[in-house]
Design a protein around this motif. Structure first.
Motif, PDB file in Angstrom:
ATOM      1  N   ASP A  95       0.832  -1.208   0.000  1.00  0.00           N
ATOM      2  CA  ASP A  95       0.000   0.000   0.000  1.00  0.00           C
ATOM      3  C   ASP A  95       0.867   1.259   0.000  1.00  0.00           C
ATOM      4  OD1 ASP A  95      -2.330  -1.575   0.143  1.00  0.00           O
ATOM      5  OD2 ASP A  95      -2.187  -1.680   2.333  1.00  0.00           O
ATOM      6  N   PHE A 108       1.505   3.626  -2.053  1.00  0.00           N
ATOM      7  CA  PHE A 108       1.010   4.894  -2.587  1.00  0.00           C
ATOM      8  C   PHE A 108      -0.067   5.524  -1.706  1.00  0.00           C
ATOM      9  CE2 PHE A 108       2.551   2.712  -6.507  1.00  0.00           C
ATOM     10  CZ  PHE A 108       3.634   3.542  -6.720  1.00  0.00           C
ATOM     11  N   ASP A 109      -0.437   4.847  -0.613  1.00  0.00           N
ATOM     12  CA  ASP A 109      -1.384   5.424   0.341  1.00  0.00           C
ATOM     13  C   ASP A 109      -0.665   6.302   1.363  1.00  0.00           C
ATOM     14  OD1 ASP A 109      -3.505   4.166  -0.878  1.00  0.00           O
ATOM     15  OD2 ASP A 109      -3.463   2.433   0.463  1.00  0.00           O
ATOM     16  N   GLY A 110       0.634   6.394   1.279  1.00  0.00           N
ATOM     17  CA  GLY A 110       1.410   7.198   2.226  1.00  0.00           C
ATOM     18  C   GLY A 110       2.318   6.332   3.065  1.00  0.00           C
ATOM     19  N   ASN A 163      11.727  12.480 -10.566  1.00  0.00           N
ATOM     20  CA  ASN A 163      10.648  12.393 -11.540  1.00  0.00           C
ATOM     21  C   ASN A 163      11.123  12.884 -12.908  1.00  0.00           C
ATOM     22  OD1 ASN A 163       7.843  11.560 -10.387  1.00  0.00           O
ATOM     23  ND2 ASN A 163       8.941  12.617  -8.751  1.00  0.00           N
ATOM     24  N   SER A 196       7.680   8.784  -5.382  1.00  0.00           N
ATOM     25  CA  SER A 196       6.221   8.871  -5.290  1.00  0.00           C
ATOM     26  C   SER A 196       5.756   9.053  -3.856  1.00  0.00           C
ATOM     27  CB  SER A 196       5.602   7.576  -5.829  1.00  0.00           C
ATOM     28  OG  SER A 196       6.022   7.323  -7.134  1.00  0.00           O
ATOM     29  N   VAL A 197       4.454   9.309  -3.723  1.00  0.00           N
ATOM     30  CA  VAL A 197       3.829   9.376  -2.414  1.00  0.00           C
ATOM     31  C   VAL A 197       4.148   8.086  -1.667  1.00  0.00           C
ATOM     32  CG1 VAL A 197       1.595   9.387  -1.228  1.00  0.00           C
ATOM     33  CG2 VAL A 197       1.981  10.921  -3.166  1.00  0.00           C
ATOM     34  N   GLY A 198       4.510   8.225  -0.398  1.00  0.00           N
ATOM     35  CA  GLY A 198       4.843   7.061   0.420  1.00  0.00           C
ATOM     36  C   GLY A 198       6.329   6.833   0.566  1.00  0.00           C
ATOM     37  N   SER A 215       8.608  12.368   4.594  1.00  0.00           N
ATOM     38  CA  SER A 215       7.807  11.490   3.752  1.00  0.00           C
ATOM     39  C   SER A 215       7.222  12.323   2.619  1.00  0.00           C
ATOM     40  CB  SER A 215       6.689  10.810   4.547  1.00  0.00           C
ATOM     41  OG  SER A 215       5.697  11.747   4.902  1.00  0.00           O
ATOM     42  N   ASP A 268       4.316  13.322   0.529  1.00  0.00           N
ATOM     43  CA  ASP A 268       2.867  13.322   0.663  1.00  0.00           C
ATOM     44  C   ASP A 268       2.237  13.673  -0.679  1.00  0.00           C
ATOM     45  OD1 ASP A 268       3.266  12.803   3.359  1.00  0.00           O
ATOM     46  OD2 ASP A 268       3.113  14.915   3.927  1.00  0.00           O
ATOM     47  N   SER A 269       0.923  13.613  -0.746  1.00  0.00           N
ATOM     48  CA  SER A 269       0.262  13.958  -2.004  1.00  0.00           C
ATOM     49  C   SER A 269       0.509  15.417  -2.355  1.00  0.00           C
ATOM     50  CB  SER A 269      -1.230  13.660  -1.948  1.00  0.00           C
ATOM     51  OG  SER A 269      -1.817  14.342  -0.859  1.00  0.00           O
ATOM     52  N   TYR A 270       0.756  16.242  -1.360  1.00  0.00           N
ATOM     53  CA  TYR A 270       1.167  17.620  -1.613  1.00  0.00           C
ATOM     54  C   TYR A 270       2.181  17.993  -0.542  1.00  0.00           C
ATOM     55  CZ  TYR A 270       1.178  22.567  -2.537  1.00  0.00           C
ATOM     56  OH  TYR A 270       1.591  23.836  -2.836  1.00  0.00           O
TER      57      TYR A 270
END
Length: 150
Positions: free
Chosen positions: A39, A41-43, A86, A105-107, A123, A125-127
């Protein structure tokens, strides 16, 4: 009659000595830890296994960013690391992201050591980024979700 005159002391130095002892420019170094949890990409969570990103020859991938108007903090260096991770450029030594590792990536977690020798772990994060404790669950970089791009 003579009057005593005091001469100012002078200091001489060889120019090449002054150049060789000049301090290195202040820099931030970054290491990316890829989250290998299913999981990911969930952080990031502290129990998630992380693998340090490496170059194609399996040596540690360490990105370097000189302190500048653009890079003034650990967070600025993390943002620059994310951009390199990236495929948006290279670090200040011309090192780009290896093609055999997925993008940052996120996570994922970025370890940044600053010119003051202070190290922080952030970490992705999405932002933005969040500070996290130093990861303890490190694994080899063998997970195909990390070592192969989609």
């Amino acid at each position: 009659m003579t009057t005593p005159v005091t001469r100012r002391r002078t200091v001489t130095a060889r120019i090449d000595d002054a150049v060789s002892s000049a301090p290195a420019p202040a820099a931030y170094s970054a290491t990316v830890y890829m989250n290998t949890h299913r999981d990911n990409f969930d952080g990031y969570e502290p129990h998630h296994p992380l693998a340090a990103a490496t170059r194609r020859d399996d040596s540690a991938l360490r990105l370097v960013f000189r302190a500048s108007d653009r890079i003034r903090s650990h967070e600025d260096a993390a943002e620059a690391t994310f951009e390199v991770g990236n495929d948006q450029g290279a670090d200040d030594n011309g090192q780009s992201w290896p093609g055999n590792i997925r993008s940052v990536s996120v996570g994922d977690v970025i370890k940044i050591t600053g010119p003051d020798a202070r190290t922080v772990h952030l970490s992705v994060d999405s932002y933005g980024f969040s500070p996290v404790p130093e990861p303890t669950t490190l694994v080899p970089l063998t997970d195909p979700r990390v070592t192969h791009r989609d």
